[in-house]
Design an enzyme around this catalytic site. Sequence first.
Site, PDB file in Angstrom:
ATOM      1  N   CYS A 455       0.594  -1.396   0.326  1.00 53.54           N
ATOM      2  CA  CYS A 455      -0.353   0.212  -0.200  1.00 53.54           C
ATOM      3  C   CYS A 455       0.677   1.211  -0.009  1.00 53.54           C
ATOM      4  O   CYS A 455       0.532   2.733  -0.326  1.00 53.54           O
ATOM      5  CB  CYS A 455      -1.080   0.082   1.336  1.00 53.54           C
ATOM      6  SG  CYS A 455      -0.190   0.030   3.038  1.00 53.54           S
ATOM      7  N   HIS A 840      -1.158   0.911   7.808  1.00 49.51           N
ATOM      8  CA  HIS A 840      -1.922   1.248   5.926  1.00 49.51           C
ATOM      9  C   HIS A 840      -1.262   2.508   5.516  1.00 49.51           C
ATOM     10  O   HIS A 840      -1.513   3.474   6.054  1.00 49.51           O
ATOM     11  CB  HIS A 840      -3.249   0.514   5.813  1.00 49.51           C
ATOM     12  CG  HIS A 840      -3.913   0.580   4.855  1.00 49.51           C
ATOM     13  ND1 HIS A 840      -3.386  -0.299   4.200  1.00 49.51           N
ATOM     14  CD2 HIS A 840      -5.204   1.077   4.226  1.00 49.51           C
ATOM     15  CE1 HIS A 840      -4.412   0.407   2.765  1.00 49.51           C
ATOM     16  NE2 HIS A 840      -4.967   0.971   3.118  1.00 49.51           N
TER      17      HIS A 840
END
Length: 1012
Positions: A455, A840
């Site tokens: 990510c 994330h």
Amino acid sequence: MDKILEGLVSSSHPLPLKRVIVRRVVESAETPLSQAQCRAMFALSTRLVLQGPDPFQRQVGRQVLEAYGRYHRAEFEAFFNRGLVLGLLQRGYGELSNRDPAILDYIQAGLRLIMSCPSVLELFELLQVEALRLVCERPAPSLCARLCQLLGDFPQCLPRGRKLSLAFCQQLVRSIAHFQSQGSREAELRLYVSQVTQVSGLLRSVWKAEPDTLLPSLQELFAVISAADTSFEPSVALASLVQHIPLQMITVLIRSLTTDPNVKDASMTQALCRMIDWLSWPLAQHVETWVIALLKGLAAVQKFTILIDVTLLKIELVFNRLWFPLVRPGALAVLSHMLLSFQHSPEAFHLIVPHVVGLVHSFKRDGLPSSTAFLIQLTELLHCMIYHYSGFPELYEPILEAVKDMPKPTEEKIKMVLNQSAWTSQSNSSLSCISRPSGKSETGKTGLVNLGNTCYMNSVIQALFMATDFRRQVLSLDLNGCNLLVAKLQHLFAFLAYTQRDTYTPRSFFEASRPSWFSPRSQQDCSEYLKFLLDRLHEEEKALQILTSRTSASKNSEESKTQKESSKQSGEKTLIEKMFGGKLKTTICCLNCKSVSQKEEAFTDLSLAFCPPASLENVGPKQMGCSEVKQGNVVQGGPGRETTLGSEVNDGCDPAMEERTKKDFSTKPASKNTMNSKSGKARDKKTSGGAEKTLSVTDLLNYFLAPEILSGDNKYYCEKCGSLQDAEKTMQIIEEPEYLILTLLRFAYDPKCHVRRKILDDVSLPLGLTLPVKRVKRPSSSLDEMSGSCSVGDEASENGENLPKKRKPSGASEVACPQLEPYTLNSVVMHSGVTSESGHYYSYARHVTSSGPSGPCPESSSLVPPQEELLAERSPTVVEKDTDQSTDWFLFNDTRVTFASFQSVQKITSRFPKDTAYVLFYKKHNSTCGLNMSFANGDPPLQKDLMDAIAKDNKLYLQEQELSARTQALQAASASCSFRPNGFDDNDPPGSCGPTGGGGGGGFSTVGRLVF
């Protein structure tokens, strides 16, 4: 002729001599023969084919049969009749059994010879009946595979009519259930697997040709594996059928099975256990998907007894499959789901605990990338289990010792995984989490597949893609098929712009752009990746420029001299320098002798540290000395903002560091001319201690550009004084970039815990700002010039941590007045998490060109700052107007792309405290520096190879869509899958790297949930 041939093949003559005579016999087939002679030759060749004692005689028989059958077709048609074929299939040939595959070989050869004869239709009808009879007799794998090969070559022999065709499919399923391998050696197992594949392939062809036979065949399959007869154990070869069942049917089939009142718990338990056994089949595809889907379906209807029984019965078998690389991925997916969902007792986990250490050491000894990747996933699973079932140190200590070198998931991540995987968290809606192929969402944007903790790359790539001018420049490059990183970036940008798919897998670009020190499948710093990427692109282009200049050395000296002068003036900037490159001038003034040292540094981003508390309390703009200095170095807030810097104490700062900072500032007088903030400011928070202001990017830039006192342990070595002296350090931007990249240094080192903690302070993001740029003309001799790389030049510490600096009013001044350069916020990369090693990344972005945002946003009205405001936020009114443009912003969360608004960007940290802005992209207004304006209103045309690649992939995608539509037409309308639309996303949490947060697509693989 037949007597001669028979005597020849059985004689003791040398084999080469025999071959020569046989060739002449075959060649003589063209000569006319009587019917009796032909029949004799056909009988002899049939006997040689079926009963020849050695390969030579069988080969001679096939050659003679084919030659004489071709030239005497009528006679062969009379010979190869219904009676002969029926006798072969029912009684065999002499001592040869009718269940010998050689019989089918002979029949197939005969059918080829009379394919154009009328009597072949009669044989087709006969074989339709005999094929059904044969599969009802449960043939061995070799015979069944040979029959399926014949039926595949001659589909006219397949049973016709719905009833016969359905019966054939059901009986073939039962025949596969009786298959058993005839040996244990590798060659025998490979042959067995190929035979099973041949049979399952025929079933797939029948299902495709007659879709009505699929569902009854699956019902028969379930009846076989759910049978309670302990005297018969169905073969694991049934797993070969799973790959041919459309995944689109998973929802309706699982719901039908789990809610059917006629399916007893005992039958369901038996069926599920046998499906788990299928994980042993080496070539099975999607077995784990169906197993996990059934487990989820049972949890959704709360049949926990079945789940408990099956888990305890099969957990060790599933774990043992991890030793075998061919079936390891599916086994790990099922093991993860079973353990993570079995949360009411440690019983299942403790069954495998004794075997874990040996498996971990085996993975480490392998040293293969695949083994390492699986070990990382297994380690995350083990940490989740140990966290959930704490209190057994004597059991877990050997495991923790074995995996101590592997990455450990954060506590927050463990809690999220456990919460998502519990049986009680499953619902009927979870049955439809298999995502069918679909085109782009209404946003028109393409998501990026998370390849396992990528990510950080996906968020950066989407931000660069949304940097419109940079994207257009990359797409317009003529790279002539080179293999540089920029070519891969161009390929990636082209697919993001023009593919019809909703997601794209950037595997090739990831492998080419990943820094060598980045561990695969581990979370990394997106800012570090961005710097590395821009450096690589810059260095590649620089090297290419040098190579090009060397090849053009044939010019005369006068032209070369002219070119050198022109090159010095133009600077020969690379694309990265044109788009992201700026320059900082650092001035250090010795406070003892007043001597000045200066240097210039190139940068592609500015790393902004958080202001220490003492700095906020004691330093105001009026302390900065004369007005020229204030205008050159102090960045003030826009209309209605406090100009006194203020912020709450940073949670991530080291207490010792804070104490040291306060001590340094304790002797300085407080500002007496601090401006008061306007009342009613929404960003000011009232507390018992007084007013508390939310930090802004403006404040952090103030702190970055403010003068710094070098004293104590940080004294400056003055060459003129010849010793360490107190000095004042100032920084000025002397050349602004097209895209201003700001990185907020949110990670501060905690010496007590020896970790980099995250500063979770909310930072207000101005939609627009003006940057003071001081273009000072000075003689080159007065500067100690330094030619830096594109990625240096900020005031961050070497390890990228947030460190304080000492500030003091400046006594220096510049003659030139700074020029105000307006910038507009283009994109924001967000970090969700509490440490730098986990979390994330996702990004918000919008289209902004040189003239401003693409949407109807009145940006120009806010670009009239007062004379003294050198870096100003947009007015609140303009921000509110932009907030209403809900389609102006996009949220890129791996595969998921949704509409967003600027309001959602501003409020994300207040709604989700661990989600904070990390990297900001600002676009310079009204600039055409180095840009090709021929495509100012749209992307440039692509190179032919890129156009061809995208066209080919789009065609493939349409074919997949058509096939999917045909498959879905088989399902009942009432059982169609429901999917969440890609709509407005302001009220959704940002998600994670798991499937629900855009971490790599749909599916039932729970391993994806562990990838954060």
